[in-house]
Design a protein around this motif. Structure first.
Motif, PDB file in Angstrom:
ATOM      1  N   GLU A  67       0.758  -1.173  -0.082  1.00 13.64           N
ATOM      2  CA  GLU A  67       0.073   0.060   0.034  1.00 13.64           C
ATOM      3  C   GLU A  67       0.830   1.310   0.061  1.00 13.64           C
ATOM      4  O   GLU A  67       0.525   2.259  -0.583  1.00 13.64           O
ATOM      5  N   LEU A  68       2.032   1.270   0.831  1.00 11.08           N
ATOM      6  CA  LEU A  68       3.111   2.305   0.717  1.00 11.08           C
ATOM      7  C   LEU A  68       3.633   2.594  -0.698  1.00 11.08           C
ATOM      8  O   LEU A  68       3.909   3.752  -0.979  1.00 11.08           O
ATOM      9  N   LYS A 107      -1.386 -11.533  -7.981  1.00 12.03           N
ATOM     10  CA  LYS A 107      -2.749 -10.975  -8.356  1.00 12.03           C
ATOM     11  C   LYS A 107      -2.897  -9.520  -7.696  1.00 12.03           C
ATOM     12  O   LYS A 107      -3.411  -8.531  -8.287  1.00 12.03           O
ATOM     13  N   TRP A 108      -2.614  -9.604  -6.342  1.00 12.39           N
ATOM     14  CA  TRP A 108      -2.771  -8.111  -5.602  1.00 12.39           C
ATOM     15  C   TRP A 108      -1.943  -7.196  -6.127  1.00 12.39           C
ATOM     16  O   TRP A 108      -2.532  -5.969  -6.134  1.00 12.39           O
ATOM     17  N   LEU A 109      -0.937  -7.553  -6.427  1.00 12.08           N
ATOM     18  CA  LEU A 109       0.123  -6.613  -6.977  1.00 12.08           C
ATOM     19  C   LEU A 109      -0.433  -5.978  -8.211  1.00 12.08           C
ATOM     20  O   LEU A 109      -0.653  -4.789  -8.616  1.00 12.08           O
ATOM     21  N   ALA A 110      -0.962  -6.879  -9.291  1.00 18.52           N
ATOM     22  CA  ALA A 110      -1.508  -6.433 -10.349  1.00 18.52           C
ATOM     23  C   ALA A 110      -2.703  -5.370 -10.379  1.00 18.52           C
ATOM     24  O   ALA A 110      -2.795  -4.674 -11.168  1.00 18.52           O
ATOM     25  N   ARG A 111      -3.295  -5.715  -9.338  1.00 19.66           N
ATOM     26  CA  ARG A 111      -4.588  -5.177  -8.976  1.00 19.66           C
ATOM     27  C   ARG A 111      -4.222  -3.735  -9.024  1.00 19.66           C
ATOM     28  O   ARG A 111      -5.028  -2.609  -9.340  1.00 19.66           O
ATOM     29  N   TYR A 112      -3.055  -3.282  -8.226  1.00 22.92           N
ATOM     30  CA  TYR A 112      -2.538  -1.739  -8.221  1.00 22.92           C
ATOM     31  C   TYR A 112      -1.737  -1.510  -9.087  1.00 22.92           C
ATOM     32  O   TYR A 112      -1.180  -0.357  -8.991  1.00 22.92           O
ATOM     33  N   GLY A 113      -1.722  -2.477 -10.498  1.00 20.32           N
ATOM     34  CA  GLY A 113      -0.716  -1.864 -11.423  1.00 20.32           C
ATOM     35  C   GLY A 113       0.785  -2.037 -11.000  1.00 20.32           C
ATOM     36  O   GLY A 113       1.663  -1.091 -11.447  1.00 20.32           O
ATOM     37  N   LEU A 114       1.088  -2.772  -9.765  1.00 24.23           N
ATOM     38  CA  LEU A 114       2.628  -2.723  -9.485  1.00 24.23           C
ATOM     39  C   LEU A 114       3.235  -4.070 -10.054  1.00 24.23           C
ATOM     40  O   LEU A 114       2.912  -5.170 -10.250  1.00 24.23           O
ATOM     41  N   GLY A 412      -8.583   7.804  -4.388  1.00 25.84           N
ATOM     42  CA  GLY A 412      -7.347   6.912  -5.052  1.00 25.84           C
ATOM     43  C   GLY A 412      -7.843   5.519  -5.028  1.00 25.84           C
ATOM     44  O   GLY A 412      -8.648   5.255  -4.600  1.00 25.84           O
ATOM     45  N   PRO A 413      -6.730   4.722  -5.445  1.00 20.63           N
ATOM     46  CA  PRO A 413      -6.737   3.391  -5.593  1.00 20.63           C
ATOM     47  C   PRO A 413      -7.203   2.465  -4.241  1.00 20.63           C
ATOM     48  O   PRO A 413      -7.876   1.434  -3.928  1.00 20.63           O
TER      49      PRO A 413
END
Length: 526
Positions: A67-68, A107-114, A412-413
């Motif tokens: 999240e950071l 998948k969680w990272l992809a959710r935020y475009g990371l 934001g996200p």
């Protein structure tokens, strides 16, 4: 000249001792003077007459990490007075990644475009430092991620070679700055580990002066046995134990709190370093897939979803789930808080009984289909505890305060869904409801449970206390007015009554606004 002077505040130093009126002088990131400073000059003078001044709150049980990278300000945390996050809890960290990895985390990272441009604890910490963060960050190493990296997501015993590889991962993370080992023993694949396997990993963390934080195997039917396991690991690994979010879950289990506390008290009387944390709410929050029996998770999320698509296996899962939970569970007490697909967004904030009616399905079909449709990325809130036992647990001197939440923001996200309000309100609520209204403890004692006690548990150096030479992580608040405003239906709301938050000597929050300064530091175990 001092950089900042905080004048005439009621200082609660974090020890639990009564407060006193004094001025605080700050140079750089440190407290350099405490006392009556009538003639001192400061580049900035903050008048705190009638206000309480304490060390910044330390969230001993945080889930803020990636999240950071999405929003470095960590707004929902810093706005409630938290200046340090202790993350990597419940066996889950965004590292390590080896030949295997947790598909859900990717998948969680992809959710935020990371993009996953790190693989180790050290690389992730460096990634945070490169970007800059608005809050201090410390982390454990997650046993679930270690097991996935070395063994994949299968339910089996490790070989001697795999145990050695997992021990090496613990050692590497500790050398790179982790503060200990965490487990989430209801979450696969970490939950597939035996007590003996965990002991072998905890021994390594102990060699580096680390702590063992555990989301136990049970918080309901087998709560007392789970506490015994935590104490056993404490004994055999020679490591301090932090029991995460200590609770009694499920109305069929209410009444066990006194026995749970008694077990921990006996261990402490025998000089075993066992403590716990808790958030001040009667509802928990986690993934909806936590309702599914453990065996069905063998092989990871894709394997679970495949089983849910098979009619025969699906029926078997439904029967066992209802047997474990009870058909009388009260599905109206389980609320969907977050989904990924737009099609299911209307269900956020609604309970499973309502959703099942809207979908013209029974409860189990609704749960299974939602999991399939969301590919497992669906969170829920469970109203499973009672007020009296929550009060009793929170009142114990060895139980400190933690949010059990990641950072959110009303924009934001990180504004998605209807997350548990603990992400915004835990620490103000502890003061307003459990101290000021219910009077479970005096304010100096509660501040101890939110600052120095948490710092000492994991070995944070020169933090958690108002003392000369300590870092200037400071919260100034109105003890008579501080309150949480976040609710379960409208959670994205900042608390009231916090006048100022300093991180490492820099003013980050002032009079309800964020200054935009990213003054946080990555903290590493010394």
């Amino acid at each position: 000249m001092l950089d900042v002077i905080i004048k005439n505040g009621q200082i609660l130093d974090g020890t639990g001792n009564p407060g006193y009126i004094a001025d605080i002088g700050i140079i750089g990131d440190r407290i350099v003077e405490i006392g009556n400073l009538p003639n001192a000059a400061g580049a900035r003078v903050i008048h705190a007459t009638g206000l309480t001044v304490s060390s910044g709150f330390i969230d001993i049980h945080s889930h803020t990490d990636v999240e950071l990278l999405v929003n470095a300000r960590a707004e929902s945390k810093i706005r409630q007075g938290i200046t340090t996050e202790v993350s990597g809890n419940c066996g889950s960290t965004p590292f390590p990644y080896g030949r295997n990895g947790l598909t859900g985390t990717k998948k969680w990272l992809a959710r935020y475009g990371l993009e996953l441009d790190w693989s180790t604890c050290g690389e992730f910490l460096e990634r945070l430092e490169k970007q800059g963060i608005g809050i201090n960050y410390a982390t454990y190493i997650g046993q679930g991620n270690i097991r996935a990296a070395v063994m994949g997501e299968d339910d089996r015993k490790p070989t001697a070679e795999e145990i050695a590889l997992m021990q090496n991962e613990v050692a590497k993370a500790m050398e790179e700055g982790a503060f200990g080992l965490s487990t989430g023993l209801i979450y696969p694949p970490g939950s597939f580990a035996t007590t003996e396997e965990i002991v072998e990993l905890a021994k390594i963390a102990a060699q580096y002066g680390g702590i063992y934080s555990t989301h136990m195997r049970s918080e309901g039917k087998f709560l007392l046995e789970a506490i015994e396991e935590a104490i056993t690991i404490c004994k055999h690994a020679g490591i301090p134990v932090q029991i995460a979010h200590l609770k009694v879950s499920g109305n069929r289990n209410w009444g066990k709190a006194k026995f749970a506390i008694e077990k921990i008290a006996i261990a402490r009387n025998n000089l075993l370093p066992v403590s716990a944390d808790r958030y001040p709410y009667i509802a928990s929050a986690t993934g909806l897939d936590s309702l599914i029996p453990l065996w069905a998770h063998n092989g990871g999320m894709d394997a679970l979803l495949s089983r849910l698509r098979d009619p025969e296996t699906r029926s078997q899962i439904a029967d066992e789930m209802l047997e474990n939970i009870g058909e009388e569970s009260g599905w109206e007490d389980t609320i969907i808080s977050s989904v990924v697909t737009e099609a299911n967004k209307p269900f956020e904030g609604k309970n499973l009984k309502e959703i099942a009616a809207m979908r013209n399905q029974d409860i189990t079909e609704t749960i299974f289909d939602l999991l399939i449709e969301e590919e497992g990325q669906i969170s829920a809130i469970f109203f499973s505890m009672n007020e009296e036992e929550t009060d009793y647990i929170l009142s114990q001197p060895f139980v400190s305060i933690g949010t059990d939440a990641g950072a959110k923001a009303p924009y934001g996200p990180l504004s998605e869904g209807k997350p548990h309000p603990r992400a915004y309100g835990t620490f103000p609520r502890a003061i307003a409801v459990y101290c000021r209204e219910k009077k479970l403890f005096a304010l100096p004692e509660l501040i101890r449970k939110m600052t120095l006690f948490n710092a000492e548990k994991i070995g944070l150096v020169e933090r958690g206390k108002i003392q000369r030479g300590y870092y200037a992580d400071i919260v100034v608040f109105d003890a008579a007015k501080i309150t949480d405003t976040a609710t379960f239906l409208d959670p994205h709301q900042f608390p009231k009554g916090i006048e100022l938050v300093m991180v490492n000597g820099k003013i980050v929050v002032e009079k309800g606004g964020h200054t935009g300064i990213l003054a946080g530091k990555v903290l590493r175990k010394r």
